[in-house]
Write a protein that holds these residues in place. Sequence first.
Motif, short mmCIF file in Angstrom:
data_model
loop_
_atom_site.label_atom_id
_atom_site.label_comp_id
_atom_site.label_asym_id
_atom_site.label_seq_id
_atom_site.Cartn_x
_atom_site.Cartn_y
_atom_site.Cartn_z
N THR A 15 -47.15 -30.85 -44.80
CA THR A 15 -46.56 -29.58 -45.23
C THR A 15 -46.67 -28.52 -44.15
N VAL A 16 -47.86 -28.40 -43.55
CA VAL A 16 -48.07 -27.40 -42.52
C VAL A 16 -47.17 -27.66 -41.32
N LEU A 17 -47.09 -28.93 -40.91
CA LEU A 17 -46.23 -29.26 -39.79
C LEU A 17 -44.78 -28.91 -40.08
N ARG A 18 -44.38 -29.06 -41.33
CA ARG A 18 -42.97 -28.85 -41.67
C ARG A 18 -42.61 -27.37 -41.67
N VAL A 19 -43.54 -26.50 -42.09
CA VAL A 19 -43.14 -25.11 -42.31
C VAL A 19 -43.73 -24.12 -41.33
N SER A 20 -44.71 -24.50 -40.52
CA SER A 20 -45.40 -23.49 -39.73
C SER A 20 -44.53 -22.91 -38.63
N ALA A 21 -43.55 -23.65 -38.14
CA ALA A 21 -42.76 -23.15 -37.02
C ALA A 21 -41.93 -21.94 -37.41
N CYS A 22 -41.22 -22.00 -38.54
CA CYS A 22 -40.33 -20.91 -38.93
C CYS A 22 -39.86 -21.11 -40.34
N LEU A 23 -38.79 -20.44 -40.72
CA LEU A 23 -38.27 -20.52 -42.08
C LEU A 23 -37.42 -21.76 -42.31
N ALA A 24 -37.54 -22.75 -41.46
CA ALA A 24 -36.75 -23.96 -41.61
C ALA A 24 -37.11 -24.73 -42.87
N VAL A 25 -38.17 -24.33 -43.55
CA VAL A 25 -38.54 -24.98 -44.80
C VAL A 25 -37.39 -24.92 -45.81
N ALA A 26 -36.47 -23.98 -45.63
CA ALA A 26 -35.35 -23.86 -46.57
C ALA A 26 -34.49 -25.11 -46.62
N ALA B 237 -36.88 -29.78 -49.72
CA ALA B 237 -37.46 -29.45 -51.03
C ALA B 237 -38.88 -28.98 -50.84
N GLY B 238 -39.29 -27.92 -51.54
CA GLY B 238 -40.58 -27.32 -51.25
C GLY B 238 -41.54 -27.36 -52.42
N SER B 239 -42.81 -27.28 -52.07
CA SER B 239 -43.88 -27.12 -53.04
C SER B 239 -44.26 -25.64 -53.07
N ALA C 221 -57.79 -40.63 -39.26
CA ALA C 221 -57.51 -40.25 -40.64
C ALA C 221 -56.01 -40.25 -40.88
N PRO C 222 -55.57 -40.78 -41.99
CA PRO C 222 -54.13 -40.78 -42.27
C PRO C 222 -53.63 -39.36 -42.50
N CYS C 223 -52.33 -39.15 -42.23
CA CYS C 223 -51.74 -37.83 -42.46
C CYS C 223 -51.80 -37.50 -43.95
N THR C 224 -52.32 -36.36 -44.24
CA THR C 224 -52.36 -35.94 -45.63
C THR C 224 -51.11 -35.16 -45.98
N LYS C 225 -50.90 -35.00 -47.27
CA LYS C 225 -49.74 -34.23 -47.71
C LYS C 225 -49.81 -32.80 -47.20
N LYS C 226 -51.04 -32.25 -47.17
CA LYS C 226 -51.18 -30.87 -46.69
C LYS C 226 -50.81 -30.76 -45.22
N MET C 227 -51.24 -31.77 -44.40
CA MET C 227 -50.91 -31.75 -42.99
C MET C 227 -49.42 -31.81 -42.78
N ILE D 80 -39.30 -13.68 -56.52
CA ILE D 80 -37.86 -13.52 -56.25
C ILE D 80 -37.48 -14.33 -55.01
N PHE D 81 -38.31 -14.26 -53.97
CA PHE D 81 -38.04 -15.01 -52.74
C PHE D 81 -37.97 -16.51 -53.03
N THR D 82 -38.89 -17.01 -53.85
CA THR D 82 -38.91 -18.43 -54.19
C THR D 82 -37.63 -18.83 -54.92
N ALA D 83 -37.19 -18.01 -55.86
CA ALA D 83 -35.95 -18.32 -56.58
C ALA D 83 -34.76 -18.34 -55.63
N ASN D 84 -34.69 -17.39 -54.70
CA ASN D 84 -33.59 -17.37 -53.74
C ASN D 84 -33.65 -18.56 -52.79
N LEU D 85 -34.86 -18.94 -52.39
CA LEU D 85 -35.00 -20.08 -51.48
C LEU D 85 -34.61 -21.38 -52.17
#
Length: 260
Positions: free
Chosen positions: A38-49, A52-54, A30-36, A85-90
Amino acid sequence: MCSSDLKPEQSIRAAPKRPPLQPFSPPSPAPCTKKMRTVLRVSACLAVAAAAGSPLDYELAFRDFKAKFQRSYGSPEEESRRLEIFTANLRYIESANSRKLSYELEVNEFADQSPEEFSAARFGMRKPPPAKRLWQGAPYLGSDAYSGAALPSSVDWSQKGAVTPPKNQAQCGSCWAFSTTGAVEGAWAIATGQLLSLSEQQLVDCDKTSMGCNGGEMDSAFQFLHEHGVCTEESYAYHAKGGKCQEGNCTDRKSTRLNS
């Protein structure tokens, strides 16, 4: 596994020392989905900052933030407001870091607070009244004649042993006390060669010309220490709230009259 991760030679593998298998075509992964992704990108830690985020990115980052800084909220409505508030700061962090400035911003323990909340809790220094002359009554300490020798463009006093490690005033508007002790710590180290961490709590509790966690003035705090001496951090620890003056219990109070 995403299709982009497979190499051609990994599609079919023959089991060694077994009868030949009938050839077959393995199903396409199965091809990588957008959700997959996303999870790979953010699950480790707060590096999502850094990216660009959804909305899902921000929710996952907020979950990690709560776990890291042990946050809990009194109601679903309060948690929803803190997420907003967290989203605005991020987003502010993402925008600033995308400009490739000389510094980078990151998520810290204040990321669920609005600028107004942060200021109200921590910016407690009061301006002197207009009629009061700043530093009025401060002793004249003399002057040094400039010899004409070349001067360094900057001096890092932390490298010269005149600055204590960073301190945290927490939920108390005692920045004026930290500014006072920081200045006295540096002056003491330069004058004596000994770096001491001095007590902010003594000023919060005992300097009655200021208002403790609700604000104060550095100049009156300097005068207080000049008259009373100063306790070390070790003998009068910081509690981030006002209390009864305990400076009489200090066993290592220092006189700040270094010029006398």
